[in-house]
Scaffold this motif. Structure first.
Motif, PDB file in Angstrom:
ATOM      1  N   ARG A  99       0.977  -1.194  -0.073  1.00 15.81           N
ATOM      2  CA  ARG A  99       0.075  -0.097   0.865  1.00 15.81           C
ATOM      3  C   ARG A  99       1.022   1.059   0.553  1.00 15.81           C
ATOM      4  NH1 ARG A  99      -3.252  -2.366   5.103  1.00 15.81           N
ATOM      5  NH2 ARG A  99      -3.832  -4.335   4.799  1.00 15.81           N
ATOM      6  N   ALA A 100       2.513   1.067   0.515  1.00 18.71           N
ATOM      7  CA  ALA A 100       2.990   2.136   0.505  1.00 18.71           C
ATOM      8  C   ALA A 100       3.682   2.395  -0.729  1.00 18.71           C
ATOM      9  CB  ALA A 100       4.066   1.910   1.877  1.00 18.71           C
ATOM     10  N   MET A 123       2.251   4.482  12.898  1.00 21.40           N
ATOM     11  CA  MET A 123       2.590   5.903  12.652  1.00 21.40           C
ATOM     12  C   MET A 123       1.828   5.994  11.412  1.00 21.40           C
ATOM     13  SD  MET A 123       4.036   7.714  15.595  1.00 21.40           S
ATOM     14  CE  MET A 123       3.964   9.747  14.470  1.00 21.40           C
ATOM     15  N   LEU A 124       3.071   6.067  10.129  1.00 27.52           N
ATOM     16  CA  LEU A 124       3.156   6.072   8.777  1.00 27.52           C
ATOM     17  C   LEU A 124       2.281   4.482   8.517  1.00 27.52           C
ATOM     18  CD1 LEU A 124       6.944   6.224   8.077  1.00 27.52           C
ATOM     19  CD2 LEU A 124       5.068   7.751   8.636  1.00 27.52           C
ATOM     20  N   GLN A 125       2.060   3.307   8.972  1.00 30.48           N
ATOM     21  CA  GLN A 125       0.930   3.162   8.579  1.00 30.48           C
ATOM     22  C   GLN A 125      -0.205   3.235   8.279  1.00 30.48           C
ATOM     23  OE1 GLN A 125       2.088  -0.658   7.371  1.00 30.48           O
ATOM     24  NE2 GLN A 125       0.118   0.352   6.362  1.00 30.48           N
ATOM     25  N   ALA A 126      -0.486   4.027   9.488  1.00 27.72           N
ATOM     26  CA  ALA A 126      -1.774   4.503   9.914  1.00 27.72           C
ATOM     27  C   ALA A 126      -2.250   5.847   8.536  1.00 27.72           C
ATOM     28  CB  ALA A 126      -2.557   5.727  11.349  1.00 27.72           C
ATOM     29  N   LEU A 127      -1.294   6.699   8.260  1.00 27.29           N
ATOM     30  CA  LEU A 127      -1.550   7.401   7.913  1.00 27.29           C
ATOM     31  C   LEU A 127      -2.162   7.044   5.991  1.00 27.29           C
ATOM     32  CD1 LEU A 127       0.896  10.340   6.485  1.00 27.29           C
ATOM     33  CD2 LEU A 127      -0.036   9.544   5.449  1.00 27.29           C
ATOM     34  N   LYS A 180       2.583  10.450  -0.006  1.00 27.21           N
ATOM     35  CA  LYS A 180       3.023   9.075   0.441  1.00 27.21           C
ATOM     36  C   LYS A 180       4.395   8.940  -0.291  1.00 27.21           C
ATOM     37  CE  LYS A 180       0.602   5.745  -0.336  1.00 27.21           C
ATOM     38  NZ  LYS A 180       0.566   4.749  -1.110  1.00 27.21           N
ATOM     39  N   ASP A 181       4.573   9.500  -1.249  1.00 25.03           N
ATOM     40  CA  ASP A 181       5.823   8.827  -2.366  1.00 25.03           C
ATOM     41  C   ASP A 181       7.282   9.450  -1.637  1.00 25.03           C
ATOM     42  OD1 ASP A 181       4.383   7.554  -3.928  1.00 25.03           O
ATOM     43  OD2 ASP A 181       5.233   9.656  -5.412  1.00 25.03           O
ATOM     44  N   GLU A 182       7.099  10.837  -0.714  1.00 24.35           N
ATOM     45  CA  GLU A 182       8.251  11.277   0.318  1.00 24.35           C
ATOM     46  C   GLU A 182       8.401  10.609   1.251  1.00 24.35           C
ATOM     47  OE1 GLU A 182       6.200  15.685   1.363  1.00 24.35           O
ATOM     48  OE2 GLU A 182       6.228  16.360  -0.674  1.00 24.35           O
ATOM     49  N   ILE A 183       7.054   9.877   1.949  1.00 24.99           N
ATOM     50  CA  ILE A 183       7.410   9.374   3.263  1.00 24.99           C
ATOM     51  C   ILE A 183       8.170   7.801   3.248  1.00 24.99           C
ATOM     52  CG2 ILE A 183       6.206  10.943   4.646  1.00 24.99           C
ATOM     53  CD1 ILE A 183       3.897   8.481   4.760  1.00 24.99           C
TER      54      ILE A 183
END
Length: 403
Positions: free
Chosen positions: A79-80, A327-331, A304-307
Motif C-alpha cells: 500500500r505504501a 504511525m506511518l502505516q495509519a497514514l 505518500k511518495d515523500e514518506i
C-alpha cells in the motif's frame, strides 16, 4: 541469572539450524522447541520435522503462515509502494517480523524463557529478529549462536556436524553454496561469485524467472482488481491474498519480470550484493501505482511518495513493530480509502506496464483535461492570476539579483 529451561528455535531444517539445535541442547541442557514457518518458500517442510525428531525434539511446530504473511505484512507494505533504496521490494525484510511474532507467541504458550535464531553476525536478519522480539516481549532472552559459539569457519561447522552425527548433504560438503532466502514474495541469492559486484550473474542463479530474452514473444495482458488499496482479483477471479500472489508469481516468472541485481547498504554498515526475484510483487507495485494515479488526490499522492523511503527503511532495518512504523502505516492506510478499481497490465519480456485503469471512485475528469469544449466551467483567465501569484517570489528574487 534465571536458568533457561526451554528455548524456541526458528528452525528451517537446513544444515546451519540443525547444528544450532544440537548446540543449544548441549550448551543449555534444556528442552528445545522447533518452529518452522511455511511462508511459501516452495520447499517440502516435512523433512524438517524428521530431522528435528532425529535430534530428540518432542515439540515440533510447522505452521502455515502464507495467508497471514501476504495479508498482514506484504499487502500493508505494498500500500505504501515501498522500495528500499529505490529498488528493493523488501522480500526478506518483511518476513522477519512475522517469524518473530510466532516465535514469541510459541514461547509464551510453552513457557519458554528464550528464543533462538540462526542469523549470522554480519547480516541484517539478526537485527530484524531481535528488534521485533524486543518490541513484542522484552522479558524473553534472545540466543544468537553465531555471535556466541567458537565456530568461526565453514570447515569447523562441518567438523561439528560430523562429530555429532548430523547428516551433511553432499551439496554442502564442497564449496560454500549460495545463501538463498525464499518466500511467497521473493527469492534472494547471495554469496560465492556474487560477492564480486563486477561479475556478471550466471543464469543458473535465477530460480523463479526466465531470462527476459527467452520470455514469450507475445505480450500477455492481465487485469488486477483492487479494493481499498489491496489486490483482490486477477482477470475477474477473486482470490485469497496468498493465492493471488502465487498466481502473479507464475505469470511474472514466465515473462521474466522482477529480476534485480542490487548492491545495497546493510543496516549494520557494510555493502552487499544480492540477486532478487520478485515477479508478483513487481506486477503489483506497477498496478497499485496505476490505480492510485486516478484515485488519490495530488497532495496525498506526493506526501505518500515523500514518506515512502522512510517507511521502507524502517522495514529494512527491522522496525516493523516500532511506533513510528505504525504511525506511518495509519497514514498510508487512510490514504487507501478510495483506492479501488481495475488495472490492466501488459507483461512482456521483463516489463509490467500499466495500459488501462478504471475506478468508480476516480478523480480523473475527461471534461476538465479535454482540448475540446468542456461541459465543466473552467475559465482560462483564472490561470493568469494563479501564475502571477506563484511567480511573485521569483520576480522578487530576480530583482534582488539584478541589483
Amino acid at each position: 541469572m534465571t536458568k533457561i529451561e526451554k528455548i524456541v528455535l526458528s528452525y528451517s531444517g537446513g544444515l546451519d539450524t540443525s547444528i544450532i539445535l544440537k548446540w543449544l541442547q548441549e550448551t543449555y541442557g534444556c528442552e528445545v522447541v522447533t518452529f518452522t514457518a511455511d511462508l511459501g518458500q516452495g520447499e517440502e517442510l516435512e523433512p524438517a520435522r524428521a530431522k528435528a525428531e532425529m535430534s530428540g525434539v518432542k515439540d515440533i511446530r510447522i505452521v502455515d503462515l502464507r495467508e497471514e504473511f501476504v495479508s498482514d505484512f506484504v499487502f500493508p507494505m505494498l500500500r505504501a509502494n515501498a522500495l528500499y533504496e529505490g529498488q528493493y521490494l523488501l522480500g526478506s525484510s518483511i518476513a522477519r517480523p512475522l517469524i518473530a511474532k510466532h516465535l514469541v507467541g510459541i514461547a509464551r504458550e510453552v513457557g519458554a524463557h528464550a528464543v533462538a535464531h540462526g542469523a549470522t553476525g554480519k547480516g541484517n536478519d539478526q537485527v530484524r529478529f531481535e528488534l521485533a522480539v524486543n518490541a513484542l516481549d522484552p522479558s524473553i532472552k534472545i540466543i544468537a549462536p553465531w555471535r556466541q559459539w567458537n565456530i568461526r569457519s565453514r570447515m569447523q561447522l562441518l567438523e561439528y556436524a560430523e562429530k555429532h552425527h548430523i547428516p551433511v548433504p553432499s551439496d554442502k560438503r564442497g564449496e560454500a553454496p549460495f545463501s538463498i532466502d525464499a518466500n511467497l514474495l521473493h527469492t534472494s541469492t547471495e554469496g560465492k561469485i556474487l560477492e564480486n559486484p563486477a561479475e556478471v550473474v550466471p543464469d543458473h542463479v535465477y530460480q523463479r524467472t526466465v531470462d527476459p530474452v527467452d520470455a514469450p514473444d507475445t505480450p500477455e495482458i492481465i487485469t488486477i482488481g483492487f479494493e481499498r488499496g489491496d489486490p483482490v482479483s486477477v482477470n475477474g477471479k477473486s482470490m485469497t491474498p496468498a493465492a493471488l500472489l502465487t498466481e502473479l508469481n507464475g505469470l511474472g516468472g514466465r515473462h521474466g519480470i522482477g529480476r534485480l541485481d542490487l548492491v545495497e547498504n546493510r543496516f549494520i554498515g557494510m555493502k552487499s550484493r544480492g540477486i532478487y526475484e520478485t515477479p508478483g510483487g513487481t506486477i503489483l507495485l506497477a498496478a497499485h501505482r496505476g490505480i492510485e494515479s486516478i484515485t488519490l488526490d495530488r497532495a496525498a499522492a506526493h506526501l505518500k511518495d515523500e514518506i515512502m523511503p522512510r517507511y521502507a527503511e524502517l522495514i529494512y532495518n527491522g522496525f516493523w513493530f516500532a511506533p513510528e512504523r505504525e504511525m506511518l502505516q495509519a497514514l498510508i492506510d487512510q490514504s487507501q480509502t478510495f483506492v479501488s478499481g481495475e488495472v490492466m497490465v501488459r507483461l512482456y519480456k521483463g516489463s509490467a506496464s500499466v495500459i488501462s485503469r478504471t475506478s468508480p471512485l476516480s478523480l480523473y475528469s475527461a471534461d476538465l483535461v479535454t482540448f475540446e469544449e468542456s461541459a465543466i466551467a473552467y475559465d482560462h483567465h483564472d490561470a493568469e492570476g494563479f501564475i502571477r501569484l506563484n511567480g511573485l517570489r521569483l520576480r522578487s528574487w530576480a530583482a534582488r539579483n539584478s541589483r
